[in-house]
Motif scaffolding. Sequence first.
Motif, PDB file in Angstrom:
ATOM      1  N   THR A   1      -3.977  11.092   1.279  1.00  0.00           N
ATOM      2  CA  THR A   1      -2.957  10.051   1.222  1.00  0.00           C
ATOM      3  C   THR A   1      -3.541   8.722   1.668  1.00  0.00           C
ATOM      4  O   THR A   1      -4.233   8.646   2.692  1.00  0.00           O
ATOM      5  CB  THR A   1      -1.766  10.427   2.120  1.00  0.00           C
ATOM      6  OG1 THR A   1      -1.247  11.696   1.707  1.00  0.00           O
ATOM      7  CG2 THR A   1      -0.671   9.370   2.043  1.00  0.00           C
TER       8      THR A   1
ATOM      9  N   ALA B   1      -3.705   4.806   3.007  1.00  0.00           N
ATOM     10  CA  ALA B   1      -3.133   4.153   4.190  1.00  0.00           C
ATOM     11  C   ALA B   1      -1.869   3.399   3.815  1.00  0.00           C
ATOM     12  O   ALA B   1      -1.714   2.908   2.702  1.00  0.00           O
ATOM     13  CB  ALA B   1      -4.155   3.181   4.789  1.00  0.00           C
ATOM     14  N   THR B   2      -0.920   3.331   4.738  1.00  0.00           N
ATOM     15  CA  THR B   2       0.323   2.595   4.522  1.00  0.00           C
ATOM     16  C   THR B   2       0.033   1.106   4.429  1.00  0.00           C
ATOM     17  O   THR B   2      -0.711   0.552   5.235  1.00  0.00           O
ATOM     18  CB  THR B   2       1.312   2.865   5.671  1.00  0.00           C
ATOM     19  OG1 THR B   2       1.548   4.272   5.766  1.00  0.00           O
ATOM     20  CG2 THR B   2       2.620   2.130   5.433  1.00  0.00           C
ATOM     21  N   GLY B   3       0.600   0.506   3.401  1.00  0.00           N
ATOM     22  CA  GLY B   3       0.388  -0.922   3.220  1.00  0.00           C
ATOM     23  C   GLY B   3       1.101  -1.742   4.283  1.00  0.00           C
ATOM     24  O   GLY B   3       2.019  -1.268   4.973  1.00  0.00           O
ATOM     25  N   ALA B   4       0.678  -2.981   4.411  1.00  0.00           N
ATOM     26  CA  ALA B   4       1.284  -3.880   5.393  1.00  0.00           C
ATOM     27  C   ALA B   4       2.715  -4.218   4.992  1.00  0.00           C
ATOM     28  O   ALA B   4       3.053  -4.287   3.815  1.00  0.00           O
ATOM     29  CB  ALA B   4       0.456  -5.151   5.511  1.00  0.00           C
ATOM     30  N   THR B   5       3.581  -4.403   5.981  1.00  0.00           N
ATOM     31  CA  THR B   5       4.968  -4.785   5.726  1.00  0.00           C
ATOM     32  C   THR B   5       5.007  -6.201   5.175  1.00  0.00           C
ATOM     33  O   THR B   5       4.372  -7.111   5.719  1.00  0.00           O
ATOM     34  CB  THR B   5       5.796  -4.696   7.017  1.00  0.00           C
ATOM     35  OG1 THR B   5       5.724  -3.360   7.532  1.00  0.00           O
ATOM     36  CG2 THR B   5       7.240  -5.073   6.751  1.00  0.00           C
TER      37      THR B   5
END
Length: 239
Positions: free
Chosen positions: A111, A113-117
């Motif tokens: 998976t 990495a979570t993107g920036a808000t």
Amino acid sequence: MPRARPRSTSSGAFPLRWPEMAERRPLVLIGGQPAELPGSDSLPSTPARAFVSDTPPVGATAKDLWFNSSNGQMYILYEDADSTQWVGVVGKQGKTGPMGATGSTGATGATGATGATGPAGSGLSSSGAIGYTTGAGGTVTQTVSKNNTVSINEPSGTITTHNAALAAGATVSFTVNNTAVDSDDVVYVTTHSGGGLNYRIDVPISVADSFVIRMTNISAGSLSEALSISFAVVRVATS
């Protein structure tokens, strides 16, 4: 029975006569099998040769074969009326083989990495609450009377009404000029005053650049107070 010994000639030499030693024809491949060359055929004066190299051989003559060791292709030196060139020898294409079995499914990749808000939209709160942030609102105080027009060009804010008397059961309306309002927008209003339960407040109409606030005294007596009315404009998309 033993074979008779040949007689010698007057000179003492024996004549060589071997009738059983007939002339033999050259051996060739016919139908993939070795056989004597038929009597009606003859071998070419210059037999074809075969070469193996990664470049065209030098000194080759017509009908010579060349196996190109760099690409695995066989060529024959073809000569026509006005030119000589190497021509690829290509056999008849075979039938397409059956489709192989489907391979097993590969492992699922890791998976990402979570993107920036992303940044909050213009004027919208980035906290847990839904609404506008500081800087997207304003205030205005109504003068003269409760039906006097006010102006506030913000998508949200608070309007303090005039404290003129409003009889029991009476209704009064006033216009709010506001360039933040589009023709399809929805405007919500509420009151935060202590006596707000004595009023019914709504927005009967909104148009581009303005809307109307309507107040009705639903108590049994006349009321004379300045109400604090908050409003918020909600943008509506039509496509």
